[in-house]
Design a protein around this motif. Structure first.
Motif, short mmCIF file in Angstrom:
data_model
loop_
_atom_site.label_atom_id
_atom_site.label_comp_id
_atom_site.label_asym_id
_atom_site.label_seq_id
_atom_site.Cartn_x
_atom_site.Cartn_y
_atom_site.Cartn_z
N ALA A 52 0.83 -1.20 0.00
CA ALA A 52 0.00 0.00 0.00
C ALA A 52 0.86 1.25 0.00
O ALA A 52 1.79 1.39 0.81
CB ALA A 52 -0.92 0.00 1.22
N GLU A 53 0.56 2.18 -0.93
CA GLU A 53 1.27 3.46 -1.05
C GLU A 53 2.79 3.27 -1.19
O GLU A 53 3.56 4.17 -0.90
CB GLU A 53 0.99 4.35 0.17
N HIS A 54 3.20 2.08 -1.65
CA HIS A 54 4.62 1.78 -1.88
C HIS A 54 5.46 1.90 -0.60
O HIS A 54 6.64 2.24 -0.66
CB HIS A 54 5.19 2.68 -2.97
N ILE A 55 4.85 1.63 0.54
CA ILE A 55 5.60 1.63 1.79
C ILE A 55 6.62 0.50 1.73
O ILE A 55 6.34 -0.60 1.25
CB ILE A 55 4.64 1.45 2.98
N ASP A 56 7.83 0.76 2.24
CA ASP A 56 8.93 -0.19 2.07
C ASP A 56 8.60 -1.58 2.61
O ASP A 56 8.82 -2.58 1.93
CB ASP A 56 10.20 0.36 2.74
N VAL A 57 8.12 -1.66 3.84
CA VAL A 57 7.78 -2.96 4.43
C VAL A 57 6.42 -2.84 5.11
O VAL A 57 6.19 -1.90 5.88
CB VAL A 57 8.83 -3.42 5.46
N GLY A 66 -11.98 -10.99 13.19
CA GLY A 66 -12.04 -10.65 11.78
C GLY A 66 -11.38 -9.33 11.42
O GLY A 66 -11.47 -8.88 10.27
N GLU A 67 -10.71 -8.70 12.37
CA GLU A 67 -10.06 -7.40 12.14
C GLU A 67 -8.60 -7.59 11.73
O GLU A 67 -7.93 -8.52 12.20
CB GLU A 67 -10.13 -6.52 13.39
N THR A 68 -8.14 -6.70 10.86
CA THR A 68 -6.75 -6.71 10.42
C THR A 68 -6.06 -5.43 10.88
O THR A 68 -6.65 -4.34 10.85
CB THR A 68 -6.66 -6.80 8.88
N CYS A 69 -4.82 -5.56 11.30
CA CYS A 69 -4.01 -4.41 11.71
C CYS A 69 -2.81 -4.32 10.76
O CYS A 69 -2.06 -5.30 10.62
CB CYS A 69 -3.53 -4.54 13.15
N LEU A 70 -2.63 -3.18 10.11
CA LEU A 70 -1.51 -2.98 9.19
C LEU A 70 -0.47 -2.06 9.81
O LEU A 70 -0.80 -0.96 10.28
CB LEU A 70 -2.00 -2.38 7.87
N VAL A 71 0.76 -2.51 9.80
CA VAL A 71 1.88 -1.73 10.34
C VAL A 71 2.88 -1.50 9.21
O VAL A 71 3.35 -2.46 8.59
CB VAL A 71 2.55 -2.46 11.51
N GLY A 72 3.18 -0.25 8.93
CA GLY A 72 4.11 0.07 7.85
C GLY A 72 5.44 0.58 8.37
O GLY A 72 5.51 1.27 9.40
N ILE A 73 6.51 0.22 7.67
CA ILE A 73 7.86 0.71 7.98
C ILE A 73 8.41 1.41 6.74
O ILE A 73 8.59 0.76 5.70
CB ILE A 73 8.80 -0.43 8.41
N GLU A 84 3.48 15.25 2.43
CA GLU A 84 2.49 14.55 1.61
C GLU A 84 2.73 13.04 1.64
O GLU A 84 1.78 12.25 1.72
CB GLU A 84 2.55 15.07 0.18
N GLN A 85 3.99 12.62 1.57
CA GLN A 85 4.30 11.20 1.61
C GLN A 85 3.83 10.59 2.94
O GLN A 85 3.18 9.55 2.96
CB GLN A 85 5.80 10.98 1.44
N ILE A 86 4.18 11.24 4.05
CA ILE A 86 3.80 10.71 5.36
C ILE A 86 2.29 10.73 5.52
O ILE A 86 1.69 9.80 6.07
CB ILE A 86 4.48 11.52 6.48
N ALA A 92 -2.92 5.04 5.12
CA ALA A 92 -3.08 3.67 4.63
C ALA A 92 -2.78 2.62 5.69
O ALA A 92 -3.11 1.45 5.52
CB ALA A 92 -2.18 3.44 3.42
N MET A 93 -2.13 3.02 6.79
CA MET A 93 -1.70 2.09 7.83
C MET A 93 -2.42 2.37 9.15
O MET A 93 -2.84 3.49 9.42
CB MET A 93 -0.19 2.23 8.07
N ASP A 94 -2.53 1.34 9.97
CA ASP A 94 -2.99 1.56 11.33
C ASP A 94 -1.88 2.14 12.19
O ASP A 94 -2.13 2.95 13.09
CB ASP A 94 -3.48 0.23 11.94
#
Length: 331
Positions: A52-57, A66-73, A84-86, A92-94
Motif C-alpha cells: 500500500a502506497e509503496h511503503i517499504d515494508v 475478523g479485524e486486520t491491523c496494518l503496520v508500515g515501515i 504529503e508522503q507521510i 493507509a496504515m494503522d
C-alpha cells in the motif's frame, strides 16, 4: 566476521529487512508495540514490500474478530521526507514507523505534525534479529554514497548565477540534485532546471554515477500552453523562449554544451500530451529542446550524461547556458 557490505542499494536493504522479519519477528514486533504504547498488534500473518502506497515494508496482523491491523515501515536512508508522503502512508496504515539511521536527523515537523508516526533506528532494529544477515555496514554504504554525491554537488561553483535560487533536493526517485531558478522574467516566467544524478536508482559505486543537466522555461499546466496544434496556429510562449535559447545560446554550440539531440518523450498527462506535437510543429529540427516536465515545472533541453570525473565541466556548462539564456531574455 566479514564486514564488507553486500546489500548496497535501498531496495536490496529493505527486502533484506523484510526477510529478517519473516524469519524472526518477535523482538521487532515487541519494539514497535512498545514504541506505540499498545499491548499487541495481533498475530503476524504477512510480510510484504512496497504494498500500500509503496511503503517499504508492510506487516499484516490478525487482530482477532475478523479485524486486520496494518503496520508500515518506511525506511529513509537519506532523511528526505515530505509531509504529503507521510500523510498518504499514515492514512493507509494503522501504525506507521519511519526507519532512519539517526533519530536527530528526523525533521522536526514529523513529531509536531504527525505525533502518531513512530521513529526507529537501523541500529535498534537490527539488534532485534539474532545473527542478522543485514548489517549496519550495509546501511552505511548506501547512505555514504548518496552523502558523498551530495557533498560533491554542494562544492560546485556556478559563476554568474549569484542572484539565482540554487538549492539541494532529491528528485522523485530520491536521487541527489541541484535545483536552479532564475529571477522573474518580464512575462512572469522563470528559467528553471536541475543538475542531477541520471537514472532512477543510485549505482553501487561512485565511479558509475552519471549526471545530467536540464535547462527549462517554466510552463504552467494549462490550455494556453498545451493544446492540439492541429486546431490552432497560435505559438505558445514557451516555444518562443526555447527559440531564444537556441538562437542566442545553443546554435552551433550543441557539442560544446553537450546538448542531447534525442527527441523528447510523450507525456501521458491530459494537457501535456500536446507538448511534443507542438514542438514538432513549431521547433522543427530543434524538437529536442522540448524535453522536461509537463506538470508545471519546466520545458527545455537536457545534456548527455557525464561521469563524476567530468562534473566540474558540467557545472561550468550549466552556469554558462543558464547565464547566457537569462541575459538574452532580458536584452
Amino acid at each position: 566476521m566479514l564486514n564488507s557490505p553486500i546489500f548496497t542499494t535501498e531496495p536490496m536493504a529493505t527486502r533484506a529487512l523484510a526477510a529478517e522479519i519473516r524469519h524472526h519477528h518477535g523482538d521487532l514486533v515487541r519494539l514497535l508495540q512498545q514504541r506505540r504504547g499498545v499491548p499487541s498488534f495481533g498475530t503476524l500473518v504477512g510480510v510484504s514490500c512496497e504494498a500500500a502506497e509503496h511503503i517499504d515494508v508492510e506487516l499484516e496482523f490478525d487482530a482477532g474478530d475478523g479485524e486486520t491491523c496494518l503496520v508500515g515501515i518506511e525506511a529513509k536512508f537519506d532523511h528526505e521526507l515530505t509531509r504529503e508522503q507521510i500523510r498518504r502512508e499514515a492514512a493507509a496504515m494503522d501504525h506507521l514507523f519511519v526507519l532512519v539511521a539517526q533519530v536527530d536527523a528526523v525533521p522536526a515537523w514529523l513529531t509536531t505534525d504527525f505525533p502518531n508516526v513512530g521513529v526507529i533506528t537501523w541500529a535498534e532494529t537490527l539488534r532485534c534479529f539474532p545473527d542478522s544477515r543485514i548489517a549496519l555496514q550495509d546501511i552505511a554504504s548506501i547512505r555514504l554514497l548518496k552523502a558523498a554525491v551530495e557533498a560533491r554537488l554542494n562544492a560546485l561553483r556556478f559563476d554568474g548565477l549569484e542572484e539565482w535560487s540554487i538549492r539541494t533536493a532529491r528528485g522523485g526517485s530520491g536521487m541527489p540534485s541541484l535545483i536552479f531558478q532564475s529571477p522573474m522574467l518580464a512575462d512572469a516566467r522563470t528559467i528553471r532546471g536541475q543538475l542531477e544524478v541520471a537514472g532512477r536508482r543510485m549505482p553501487d559505486r561512485t565511479e558509475d554515477v552519471r549526471f545530467t543537466s536540464h535547462f527549462g522555461i517554466s510552463v504552467p499546466e494549462d490550455a494556453q500552453n498545451y493544446f492540439d496544434p492541429e486546431s490552432s496556429d497560435v505559438v505558445p510562449e514557451w516555444i518562443e523562449h526555447l527559440r531564444v535559447l537556441q538562437r542566442e545560446v545553443l546554435s552551433g554550440e550543441e557539442d560544446r554544451y553537450r546538448i542531447s539531440t534525442r527527441a523528447p518523450g510523450v507525456s501521458a498527462r491530459e494537457l501535456g500530451r500536446w507538448k511534443t506535437a507542438l514542438a514538432v510543429k513549431h521547433l522543427g529540427d530543434d524538437v529536442h529542446l522540448a524535453k522536461g516536465y509537463t506538470d508545471g515545472w519546466a520545458i527545455g533541453p537536457k545534456t548527455h550524461a557525464v561521469p563524476i570525473g567530468e562534473l566540474d565541466e558540467l557545472a561550468w556548462i550549466t552556469a554558462e547556458v543558464f547565464r547566457r539564456w537569462f541575459e538574452a531574455e532580458r536584452a
